[in-house]
Design an enzyme around this catalytic site. Structure first.
Site, PDB file in Angstrom:
ATOM      1  N   ASP A  25       1.076  -0.603  -0.332  1.00 41.16           N
ATOM      2  CA  ASP A  25       0.362   0.024  -0.037  1.00 41.16           C
ATOM      3  C   ASP A  25       0.509   1.371   0.041  1.00 41.16           C
ATOM      4  O   ASP A  25       1.790   0.952   0.214  1.00 41.16           O
ATOM      5  CB  ASP A  25      -1.002  -0.245   1.357  1.00 41.16           C
ATOM      6  CG  ASP A  25      -2.337   0.817   1.049  1.00 41.16           C
ATOM      7  OD1 ASP A  25      -2.674   1.056   0.341  1.00 41.16           O
ATOM      8  OD2 ASP A  25      -2.789   1.117   2.618  1.00 41.16           O
ATOM      9  N   HIS A  42       2.299   2.954  -8.751  1.00 38.05           N
ATOM     10  CA  HIS A  42       1.953   1.614  -9.149  1.00 38.05           C
ATOM     11  C   HIS A  42       3.007   1.192  -9.879  1.00 38.05           C
ATOM     12  O   HIS A  42       3.379   0.011  -9.556  1.00 38.05           O
ATOM     13  CB  HIS A  42       0.600   1.019  -9.803  1.00 38.05           C
ATOM     14  CG  HIS A  42      -0.475   2.158  -9.052  1.00 38.05           C
ATOM     15  ND1 HIS A  42      -1.222   1.773  -7.907  1.00 38.05           N
ATOM     16  CD2 HIS A  42      -1.757   2.580  -9.674  1.00 38.05           C
ATOM     17  CE1 HIS A  42      -1.474   2.239  -7.139  1.00 38.05           C
ATOM     18  NE2 HIS A  42      -2.016   3.000  -8.541  1.00 38.05           N
ATOM     19  N   LEU A 136      10.642 -20.570  -5.059  1.00 37.27           N
ATOM     20  CA  LEU A 136       9.617 -19.450  -4.171  1.00 37.27           C
ATOM     21  C   LEU A 136       7.967 -20.140  -4.641  1.00 37.27           C
ATOM     22  O   LEU A 136       7.989 -19.562  -6.562  1.00 37.27           O
ATOM     23  CB  LEU A 136      10.616 -18.570  -4.394  1.00 37.27           C
ATOM     24  CG  LEU A 136       9.005 -16.992  -4.242  1.00 37.27           C
ATOM     25  CD1 LEU A 136       9.600 -17.472  -2.304  1.00 37.27           C
ATOM     26  CD2 LEU A 136       9.665 -15.974  -4.405  1.00 37.27           C
TER      27      LEU A 136
END
Ligand code: IPE
Ligand code: IPE
Ligand code: MG
Length: 254
Positions: A25, A42, A136
């Site tokens: 955020d 973004h 991962l």
């Protein structure tokens, strides 16, 4: 390795989370501070994602789950939503090969049926392309909501009951859990939220039941290696009791 080395290696290992979940955020505020359009925030946020993936690989973390777009984010101005969809597509196209080269398995959780078809296709391709990777598991939550997740699991169970394959009494936590997203992964050990807000915003509701929470004012595009290390240090300093007393936990660790 001497016995004491083995013990300390085991301790170091124990204090590293297996699964980290992040609410990324603060992109909009980061851009605003620079008098840039929100989408610039973004875009800068995508670079932070790349850095955190690298850090997870470096620390042998098994799973990373990031919140990229919530079921509530459709309420944003249409222009921002459209630009976010475009960014998602270009980031996928640009990053998937690199992720694959690093042995990263990529998955998207959330209701993808509302995305542009081209994006849905790219998501499917990326998942298939990286499916066998093991270093991962990198999950992106997109059009995801914790309430949606629980609802879709309940719907599957209800269908099984309707079909006569299941009885209501057979439903327990384990069975419900097995129908949730991420059911094949250990539950998140560490939850990080950047950007100063201290709320869950409908992220993984069920899965965060015993997760350690870490909040930082750092805006997501500024979240780098040092910020991630600080979160890991905080995690390592905590005692996870899962309902037991600290004496019980210490006895178990000794
Ligand atoms: C998080 O950053 C990214 C998404 C929700 C897509 P924000 O866009 O929420 O940034 P702020 O909270 O407005 O700063
Ligand atoms: C949460 O961020 C969702 C994502 C990071 C994708 P928001 O910025 O949308 O959360 P709220 O609305 O401030 O709680
Ligand atoms: Mg926000």
């Amino acid at each position: 390795m001497s016995e004491s080395d083995q013990n300390s290696a085991a301790k170091v290992r124990r204090s590293i989370p297996r699964h980290v979940a992040i609410i990324m955020d603060g992109n909009g505020r980061w851009a605003k501070q620079r008098r840039l359009p929100r989408i610039a925030g973004h875009r800068a946020g995508v670079k932070s994602v790349r850095r955190v993936v690298e850090q997870c690989i470096e620390h042998d973390i098994e799973a990373l789950t990031v919140f990229a777009f919530s079921t509530e984010n459709w309420r944003r101005p249409q222009k921002e939503v459209g630009l976010l969809m475009e960014l998602f597509l270009t980031a996928l196209e640009r990053e998937v090969k690199k992720l694959h080269d690093h042995d990263v398995r990529m998955r998207i959780i959330g209701d993808r049926s509302r995305f542009p078809v081209k994006l849905q296709n790219r998501i499917g391709e990326a998942e298939r392309y990286t499916a066998e990777n093991r270093k991962l598991t990198f999950t992106i939550a997109a059009n995801y909501g914790g309430r949606w997740d629980i609802t879709q699991a309940v719907r599957k169970l209800a269908r099984a009951i309707e079909g006569g394959e299941l009885q209501a009494d057979q439903i327990d936590e384990k069975l419900l859990q097995s129908h949730l997203q991420l059911s094949d992964l250990p539950e998140p050990d560490l939850f990080i939220r950047t950007g100063g807000e201290q709320r869950v915003s409908n992220f993984l509701l069920w899965q965060l039941a015993y997760t350690e929470f870490y909040f930082t004012d750092t805006l997501w595009p500024d979240f780098g290696k040092e910020s991630f290390s600080a979160a890991l240090d905080s995690f390592a300093s905590r005692q996870r009791r899962f309902g037991r007393t600290s004496e019980q936990v210490e006895r178990q660790e000794a």
